[in-house]
Enzyme design. Structure first.
Site: not given
Length: 637
Positions: A355, A391, A393, A482
């Site tokens: 991120h 991931d 996200h 995740d």
């Protein structure tokens, strides 16, 4: 360097905004109202707070002038037991200017209605009381105001303290549970579970010294060159949240301990893998990825006990060092694999990085480890680099860094939900810019609960065809776990076998030169078993999977068709696949009904309870579900 920050208020109960990674959707009007108010209190506008991370909140300074008061404040903070309260201790309120009445008939504080001085004192008292209120206090006050319309008539009314329910936090997923239950309602883990039966830290340090001596002696044993390299250092365990809040932070040191313990229990590491020596990455290497302001901002946190880049991205005095060690390990692993000193590698690192963009730290990430590794691989001789990000996200930071670079192909599979899932980026039409159009490939799932079949099907029909056409010299995986079954933030259904199969499929690219870098994943049981399954594949295990029986969900197939339609313009090799899948749309939609029944049966106890409004309301507010309008508006993504 600026030292102010935005610290948005935590929204409890499920309606969480996209500004915080651990939260889901919130009503746009309410989100903007709360966000703007928080910005105003810190002297910043909402637009300023959203851009960049060069400023951060100095919650606790290591200044000599604090003296003994600093210890007192920390002790007072640590002794707080109210789960619903998140107020800061020791932060002084700004004084309210008192206006006095200079007329001849000025009241000498006799509480006359016309006295400006008395009114100012009352206003000061009211504002101070309001500032000390927490979100939970305001909620109870609003409920009492709604229920008691005739307060003036109740002369003998006495205040009643709110009903408090004791809760415990799961050591596996950090989610709150009622005190009278023995198993976590979210992940099913036992209340007294123990993950760390093995403490591999001492063994890892001993093996690091042994390998360092072998490297200095110029060892050229072929067996060492063909082993899997592991990157780990105990300094990364020092990165932790200092401020005690009502809910444990999901990105915690136990994530690394759980994976290391699982690898040790399986006899994999130490033993079958080689540990590379750790080093801190240099500022010059970081400046190839991030702006100077960003690098200096992260470094400045080493002078503070605790600080925040965003409301959920923390740092302490050891975080800058941990981030540099993580980036340095990823860089050295990439170079080691390109040089042929190891056949592949696994970076057991934190804080995560995908991120972190050119100028901002966000989503628990400080430095972008995958981007650092990609550029290090190119400096070692690799011309083309493939980054696969699974991931849950979207890796907005990685995409931003390479969106104009066609020597790096970025492919991301993530939960998107039309931009409602954090961080909101990664739509199917985000394909890169300028000459690098088509070198950003996003596979955005439209809902939660995505499992093995959807991911493997996407690998078969999108990831592998494009990757083989690109022909990279090394493949880097941003391996967030995740999306695994039982993760409290991802809420998807990928199993360790699914992660193993995806890893095995990627070994057919770039002559097996593969670097797996840990990103997210917040269920300790899920990330430890998934990471162990991945490392076993790196060591040569061949996971069994009947590829011909893979049937995606209807939503998953629809997403894949959308991706193929967009990417056809840049990768003509996908045309045949697109036409075949279009013709099979009706068949897959029919077969999907039986698959969904089986999937709901597997996920049911965790998925549906976590999605329950009543369950989430009682956990976060500590009281039974009521008729309050706020509870009616709550929903989870």
């Amino acid at each position: 360097m600026a030292s102010e920050t935005l610290c948005a208020s935590d929204q409890r109960g499920g309606n969480f905004c996209r500004e915080s990674k651990g939260h889901n959707e919130i009503n746009p009007g309410e989100s903007q109202k709360s966000f703007s108010c928080s910005c105003e209190c810190h002297g910043k506008s909402a637009s300023q707070a959203r851009n960049g991370s060069g400023s951060f909140d100095e919650r606790f300074h290591k200044e000599d002038h604090l003296g003994d008061h600093s210890g007192g404040l920390l002790n007072e903070k640590s002794n707080q037991t109210d789960v619903g309260s998140e107020r800061l201790v020791g932060v002084s309120l700004s004084d309210v200017r008192t206006v006095t009445n200079a007329s001849e008939k000025a009241c000498l504080h006799e509480e006359h209605e016309s006295c400006d001085a008395c009114n100012s004192i009352q206003l000061q008292h009211f504002m101070k009381q309001q500032r000390n209120n927490t979100l939970q206090d305001l909620y109870f006050q609003e409920e009492y105001d709604d229920d008691d319309d005739d307060d003036d008539d109740d002369s003998d009314w006495e205040p009643v303290s709110p009903f408090v329910i004791k809760k415990w936090f799961c050591a596996n997923c950090t989610m709150p549970n009622f005190d009278d239950v023995c198993h976590c309602e979210v992940c099913g883990e036992d209340r007294e579970c123990e993950f760390f039966r093995f403490d591999p830290i001492d063994s890892l340090i001993g093996q690091e010294a042994q390998m360092s001596n072998e490297t200095d002696a110029g060892s050229s044993d072929l067996s060492l060159r063909m082993r899997t390299a592991i990157g780990f250092d105990e300094k990364m365990l020092l990165h932790a949240e200092v401020e005690m809040k009502s809910h444990p932070h999901p990105e915690r040191p136990d994530r690394l301990r759980a994976i290391a313990s699982s690898l040790a229990a399986a006899g994999i590491f130490p033993g079958k893998c080689s540990l590379i020596p750790a080093r801190e990455i240099t500022q010059e290497e970081l400046l190839r990825v991030h702006s100077r302001d960003h690098v200096e901002a992260v470094q400045h946190t080493s002078h503070m006990l605790a600080s925040y880049f965003t409301s959920d991205t923390y740092a302490n005095e050891h975080s800058a060092c941990a981030a540099r060690v993580a980036a340095g390990l990823c860089s050295d692993l990439a170079r080691t694999i390109v040089f042929g000193s190891a056949k592949n590698g696994f970076a057991l690192v934190r804080p995560p990085g995908h991120h972190a963009g050119v100028r901002q730290a966000m989503g628990f990430c400080l430095h972008n480890n995958a981007a650092v590794a990609a550029l290090a691989a190119q400096s070692a001789g690799a011309k083309k680099v493939l980054i696969v990000d699974w991931d849950v996200h979207h890796g907005n930071g990685t995409q931003e860094i390479f969106e104009g670079n066609k020597s790096v192909l970025y492919i991301s599979l993530h939960r998107h939900e039309n931009g409602r899932f954090y961080p909101g980026t990664g739509a199917v039409d985000e394909v890169g810019i300028m000459d690098a159009e088509g070198f950003s490939v996003n596979i955005p799932w439209s809902c939660g609960g995505v499992g093995d079949n959807d991911y493997i099907y996407a690998f078969q029909h999108v990831v592998l065809p494009i990757a083989l056409e690109f022909a990279p010299d090394i493949t880097i995986v941003s391996a967030g776990f995740d999306a695994a079954r039982g993760d409290p933030l991802g809420c998807c259904d990928v199993t360790p076998a699914g992660y193993a199969q995806m890893t095995h499929m990627l070994t057919s690219i770039s002559e097996g030169k593969l670097l797996v870098i840990l990103e997210g994943g917040y269920n300790l049981r899920s990330i430890s078993t998934s990471a162990t399954a991945v490392v076993k594949v790196l060591l040569g295990d061949n996971p069994y999977c009947e590829m011909r029986d893979i049937v995606p969900s209807r939503a998953g197939l629809q997403t894949i068709l959308q991706v193929l339609k967009v990417q056809l313009k840049y990768w003509p090799i996908l045309k045949a696949t697109y036409l075949v899948l279009q013709s099979q749309w009706g068949l897959v939609a029919s077969d999907n009904r039986d698959q969904m029944k089986k999937r709901r049966h597997l996920v049911g106890p965790v998925w549906w309870k976590w999605g329950s409004k009543r369950f989430v309301y009682e956990l976060f507010y500590g009281r039974p579900h009521s008729r309050h309008a706020h509870a009616k508006r709550m929903r989870l993504g």
